[in-house]
Structure formats: structure tokens, C-alpha cells
Scaffold this motif. Structure first.
Motif, PDB file in Angstrom:
ATOM      1  N   THR A 187       0.841  -1.527   0.027  1.00  0.00           N
ATOM      2  CA  THR A 187      -0.188  -0.109  -0.445  1.00  0.00           C
ATOM      3  C   THR A 187       0.579   1.317  -0.102  1.00  0.00           C
ATOM      4  OG1 THR A 187      -1.337   1.265   1.213  1.00  0.00           O
ATOM      5  CG2 THR A 187      -0.336   0.074   2.497  1.00  0.00           C
ATOM      6  N   ASN A 189       2.247   4.637   2.110  1.00  0.00           N
ATOM      7  CA  ASN A 189       1.782   5.474   3.153  1.00  0.00           C
ATOM      8  C   ASN A 189       1.206   7.002   3.113  1.00  0.00           C
ATOM      9  OD1 ASN A 189       4.527   7.052   2.093  1.00  0.00           O
ATOM     10  ND2 ASN A 189       5.411   6.037   3.058  1.00  0.00           N
ATOM     11  N   GLU A 190       1.575   7.642   4.153  1.00  0.00           N
ATOM     12  CA  GLU A 190       1.354   9.453   3.642  1.00  0.00           C
ATOM     13  C   GLU A 190       2.137  10.043   2.670  1.00  0.00           C
ATOM     14  OE1 GLU A 190       4.162   8.758   6.892  1.00  0.00           O
ATOM     15  OE2 GLU A 190       2.352   8.383   6.713  1.00  0.00           O
ATOM     16  N   ARG A 191       3.540   9.640   2.872  1.00  0.00           N
ATOM     17  CA  ARG A 191       3.790  10.499   1.871  1.00  0.00           C
ATOM     18  C   ARG A 191       3.830   9.857   0.772  1.00  0.00           C
ATOM     19  NH1 ARG A 191      10.010  11.088   3.709  1.00  0.00           N
ATOM     20  NH2 ARG A 191       9.373   8.819   4.003  1.00  0.00           N
ATOM     21  N   ARG A 192       3.223   8.965   0.068  1.00  0.00           N
ATOM     22  CA  ARG A 192       2.589   8.435  -1.785  1.00  0.00           C
ATOM     23  C   ARG A 192       3.815   7.519  -1.969  1.00  0.00           C
ATOM     24  NH1 ARG A 192      -0.016  13.296  -5.270  1.00  0.00           N
ATOM     25  NH2 ARG A 192      -1.523  13.975  -2.948  1.00  0.00           N
ATOM     26  N   HIS A 197       0.464  -3.126   3.636  1.00  0.00           N
ATOM     27  CA  HIS A 197      -1.033  -2.992   4.394  1.00  0.00           C
ATOM     28  C   HIS A 197      -0.853  -4.669   4.951  1.00  0.00           C
ATOM     29  CE1 HIS A 197      -4.903  -3.468   5.216  1.00  0.00           C
ATOM     30  NE2 HIS A 197      -4.808  -2.028   4.691  1.00  0.00           N
ATOM     31  N   GLU A 258      10.591   1.610   5.885  1.00  0.00           N
ATOM     32  CA  GLU A 258       9.910   2.532   4.828  1.00  0.00           C
ATOM     33  C   GLU A 258      11.013   3.432   5.087  1.00  0.00           C
ATOM     34  OE1 GLU A 258       6.322   4.452   6.688  1.00  0.00           O
ATOM     35  OE2 GLU A 258       5.160   3.272   6.290  1.00  0.00           O
TER      36      GLU A 258
END
Length: 302
Positions: A187, A189-192, A197, A258
């Protein structure tokens, strides 16, 4: 007589003038306009041989002018599979079991020994040990599949204590060619940037029966060590799955993964844009998504 001739001359001249008027009227009468020819359809210009039609320009994946679009398989993002492994063990400690599934996805889990109580009040103990080969990496729909093959998993048995007598009291067993499938769903994360997931695990295999399965203690207290070991093997799957999931879902493990993924993806995007990954250039993600297991991204270089 003279008057008659004069009247005749006048009559003749009047007739001539009248006839001339009729002639002039006939000469100068406007003729009707001829009908216009029917309008013809424009003649198509034949295509010149050797000149192909101009193809439609495909739309690029999002992004303003100057954006670069590319894709990276999640298999590459996870890291080299040759360094991935699962090591089972609890002979010395419950935390002898450890694993590595990719960039930063490493850890140890508690895999307890199995304790079986006999009818005479004594106990039998079963320990496990075994190491996998590097995984076979494939994709299953939106998941990446890491298939670990264990050539053999050993089940070491003891009765009552860990002396030589307790070691030889029960048969040791083995499970051969055991498959441990690890499915990872990627998936954003918030930074794309890519992350994972969820993770699920399936184990395929069976314990091979020993030459002697049933042992008697104090004459009347039997234990079927093959059946007991098979029961232990069934408990390995949820224990292994829950243990690996618990490690991977910790904030520390996810942050470690990440961070390493960010460094790898940034370097790949810079290289695809023709820029040295060692440069201070920054990558701005405009759009990103997963198509199957491929990370598809549109970005700008700042």
C-alpha cells in the motif's frame, strides 16, 4: 390625289415604326438564367502511399508538464530475495526463531517448545529446529508471495528431563520439504511512498512418522509421539504467523522499512529521470498508486 398619297406614306411609316418596336422588344427581352449545375461533393484527396496515419497521443499517468512517470515492482522494493530467510528454533531459547523478509523486515519471535503431560504425571518435551532456503518470489493478484522451502524441520523429543536417558526415551521426528508461504499486500504511506498493508502466512507439510510411534512408560502409560508431534506442528502455523505479524506491525519495524524503501525508491526515480542519485535533488510525488504489485508513480524533480 395628293392628300391620299400623303396619308398612304404616313400609314406606311407608322407601320414600319410599330414593326421596329416589336423587333426591338423581341431583341432586348431578357432571357431566363440557365439552371445551375448540381453541387458536387468534394473529391477526397487520396492518401499518399508510405505516409502512416498520425496515431493518437496517449495520456500520461497524471502530473503537470515536466512530470516523469514510471513504475517499480514491489518485489524490487522489498529487496533482494537471496538475503531473505526463516530460521525456526527453540532448543536454547524460545527466541531462537528469527526471520528476514526484505528491507528492514527482520526480527525474532517467541516459538515455545511443546509440553505434553503423560498419564503417569511425567512430561514429554518437543523442540523444533530448521532453516529455509531463499524464497521463490512470485505475485498472486495484488500480493507478493515469498515461498520458503524447508528441506527438513527436526523435532527433538525428550522425556522427563534433558539427560541422555530422557533424550533416547522417545523417537525424534522430521517434516520434509515444508513450504512456508508469506503473502505481503503493499500500500502507500502518507507520503505516497510504498509500504506494506498486511501479511499472512500459510504452511504446507506434514510430519513423517517414525519407525516407532507409541512408547510405554511404567508399562501402562503410553504416548504416541507421532500424534503429539503432529499436533505441535499444527500449532506452529498460527504461532509463526502471529509472531511475524506482531514484529512487523511495531512502529519501529515499520519506520525502519519505510526509511530504507524511501532511500531505494528515491534513488530509482532519480536514475530514471537521468539524475545522479548522489545529487541533492529532491523527488516530489504528484500521483502514485499500486497496479497489481507494481508501484506506478508520477513525480517532479526539485
Amino acid at each position: 390625289m395628293y392628300m391620299r398619297n400623303a396619308c398612304s406614306i404616313i400609314g406606311i411609316m407608322a407601320g414600319v415604326i410599330f414593326s421596329s418596336s416589336l423587333a426591338l422588344a423581341q431583341v432586348f427581352q431578357p432571357r431566363p438564367s440557365p439552371p445551375l449545375p448540381p453541387a458536387q461533393a468534394p473529391i477526397p484527396t487520396p492518401a499518399q502511399p508510405g505516409l502512416p496515419r498520425q496515431p493518437a497521443i496517449p495520456q500520461q499517468f497524471g502530473g503537470p508538464q515536466g512530470a516523469v512517470s514510471t513504475s517499480i515492482p514491489f518485489i524490487d522494493i522489498l529487496g533482494g530475495p537471496t538475503k531473505s530467510f526463516i530460521q525456526l528454533g527453540n532448543m536454547r531459547s524460545p527466541f531462537d526463531t528469527n526471520f528476514s523478509l526484505g528491507r528492514g523486515l527482520t526480527g525474532r519471535i517467541a516459538l515455545e517448545k511443546y509440553t505434553y503431560e503423560l498419564g503417569n504425571g511425567e512430561k514429554a518435551y518437543i523442540h523444533i529446529t530448521g532453516g529455509s532456503n531463499p524464497p521463490i518470489v512470485t505475485t498472486e493478484g495484488a500480493e507478493v508471495r515469498l515461498q520458503f522451502v524447508f528441506p527438513a524441520i527436526q523435532f527433538k523429543t525428550y522425556y522427563k528431563d534433558y539427560t541422555g536417558e530422557g533424550d533416547s526415551a522417545l523417537s525424534d521426528l522430521v517434516a520434509e520439504k515444508v513450504l512456508v508461504d508469506v503473502f505481503i499486500l503493499p500500500t502507500l504511506n502518507e507520503r505516497r511512498f510504498p509500504t506494506f498493508h498486511s501479511i499472512r502466512i500459510a504452511i504446507t507439510g506434514a510430519v513423517k512418522e517414525a519407525e516407532k510411534c507409541t512408547h510405554y512408560f511404567n508399562i501402562i502409560f503410553p504416548v504416541n509421539i507421532c500424534k503429539v508431534t503432529a499436533e505441535y506442528f499444527k500449532q506452529i502455523q498460527p504461532a509463526l504467523e502471529n509472531g511475524i505479524r506482531d514484529v512487523l506491525l511495531t512502529p519501529q519495524t515499520r519506520a525502519q522499512f519505510e526509511q530504507q524503501v524511501f532511500q531505494f525508491v528515491r534513488a530509482e526515480l532519480l536514475k530514471k529521470a537521468g539524475i545522479n542519485p548522489m545529487s541533492p535533488a529532491q523527488v516530489e510525488i504528484i500521483e502514485a498508486e499500486f497496479r497489481g504489485t507494481d508501484y506506478v508513480v508520477s513525480y517532479l524533480i526539485r
